[in-house]
Design an enzyme around this catalytic site. Structure first.
Site: not given
Length: 436
Positions: A153, A248, A276
């Site tokens: 994702y 990613d 994050k």
């Protein structure tokens, strides 16, 4: 003399009331789909406060948290030093929409830590970072097609919302209503850990592929590690075909090691996305890479990307103080120790209770599946007993342990988790696994 303490009864009455009201106000009652507990059943828990390794809901239930706001709480929720630094920063303002020195400080920290990054651009989310890095890869190479992997994702931008099939060279079909076919027609898909399919995609689309993008360790199909030669092979294939390799690292960055998955595995991509942790719990994202590529980004170059809140002083402050803590000696050894004990403890409890389970971990990231495994791809992960996981998830909630509400999500530990937390969690798992 021992004193018995009666355990507080688990109740979700207030959570249910609030969520029912929320469904009239927001689509599905949430602002991000996984929060709705659709994968595990029941209604979501409404969180009231967090501190360290713990969360409390509006009904007063206390949980050991292994979601960590989906990764950023690596030093613990509401860390005293981070809160103090944010308080001082807020006195100067929350957003400038103009440069501030804190951007330089965090940029220098990120560049010195992550092997692939020589220049960095801050944004406000992982989705934004992946949108920017995709546009940059296409601008730099002059090619349009990308390869992504099934189950990885990269945010909800149109080109990434593709249903990854098992076909070798199938053109991407939109995985969500509202995504035009044209937006995904240049997205090619491959099963994760399948290097032969990647080779075939390059052969079938010679000179047309701008980049390969992947989670170096998958966190969005559950926790899936790369096979030993997978990342090395991707690095070689992309170089041979003048395509860019993009990691990613929104989840893995600063979590598997201070330099992320690329430092841990010893593979340096061309470009990297982060999020994050580098915002210490505040909204943030970033993309970076080799200087010659990054100088394509406006205003240094012609590829446009912008954001009013990008590099805002609050996110920069929280990120700086989080990364400082991660630099302390023994950080990743501690994460490795507690996460290993947790993962093995749960798997051993499952085996004793007669369940087919498999799983793994690296430093502060872990996962397990209700299947015998091994799990190398999303197709393997889908063999899991999701109904059993749903029962396990509910049972753990009632025992005071908060896990991601889906079989297909990774878990996260942090420096605030204690040995007592781990042992309490394993004991809860032992109890629940015997009941389901």
């Amino acid at each position: 003399m021992t004193v018995s303490v009666e355990k507080k009864k688990f109740t979700t009455q207030k959570s249910e009331e609030i969520f029912n009201a929320a469904k009239d106000l927001m689509p599905g009652g949430v602002n991000s789909p996984v929060r709705a507990f659709k994968s595990v059943g029941g209604q979501p828990i409404i969180i009231d406060s967090v501190k360290g390794s713990r969360m409390w809901d509006v009904d007063g239930n206390e949980y050991i948290d292994y979601v960590g706001s989906w990764g950023p709480a690596i030093i613990g929720h509401a860390d005293d030093e981070v809160i103090a630094a944010l308080t001082e920063t807020m006195k100067k303002g929350t957003s400038f929409g103009a440069p501030c020195v804190l951007e330089n400080v965090l940029a220098e920290m990120v560049i010195s830590a992550v092997p692939s990054i020589e220049m960095v651009r801050f944004v406000n989310s992982g989705t934004e970072a992946c949108m920017g890095v995709l546009r940059l890869a296409r601008a730099f190479t002059g090619c349009q097609k990308i390869i992504k992997f099934e189950g990885c994702y990269h945010g909800h931008a149109d080109p990434f919302l593709v249903k990854a099939g098992s076909g070798v060279a199938t053109l991407g079909l939109p995985d969500s209503p509202g995504v035009p076919k044209a937006a995904t027609s240049d997205t090619l898909t491959s099963p994760y850990n399948d290097i032969e399919t990647v080779k075939e995609l390059f052969a079938a689309n010679k000179g047309e592929i701008a980049a390969v993008i992947l989670e170096a360790v998958v966190g969005n199909s559950g926790y899936i590690e790369p096979k030993p030669e997978f990342l090395n092979s991707l690095r070689q294939i992309t170089k041979e075909n003048d395509a860019l390799l993009i990691f990613d690292e929104v989840m893995t960055g600063f979590r598997l090691s201070y330099g992320g998955a690329q430092e841990y595995f010893g593979i340096t991509p061309d470009l990297t996305t982060l999020g994050k942790i580098i915002g210490g719990g505040l909204p943030v994202g970033a993309y970076g890479g080799r200087r010659e590529i990054m100088e394509m980004v406006a205003p240094a170059g012609p590829m446009y990307q912008a954001g009013t809140l990008s590099g805002n002083p609050l996110a920069m402050t929280a990120g700086i103080h989080t990364l400082k803590r991660l630099q302390e000696p023994g950080t990743y050894q501690y994460l490795d120790k507690i996460t290993g004990e947790l993962t093995q403890g749960i798997l051993d409890a499952g085996k004793r209770a007669g369940h087919e389970m498999c799983g793994g971990y690296i430093r502060g990231m872990f996962g397990f599946f209700f299947t015998g495994g091994p799990v190398y791809s999303f197709e393997d992960a889908k063999k899991s007993d999701t109904a059993k996981f749903a029962k396990f998830h509910r049972g753990m909630l009632e025992e005071g342990v908060y896990l991601a509400p889906s079989q297909f999500e990774a878990g996260f530990t942090g420096l605030a988790h204690t040995s007592e937390d781990i042992q309490q969690t394993i004991a809860a798992a032992e109890k629940v696994l015997r009941q389901i």
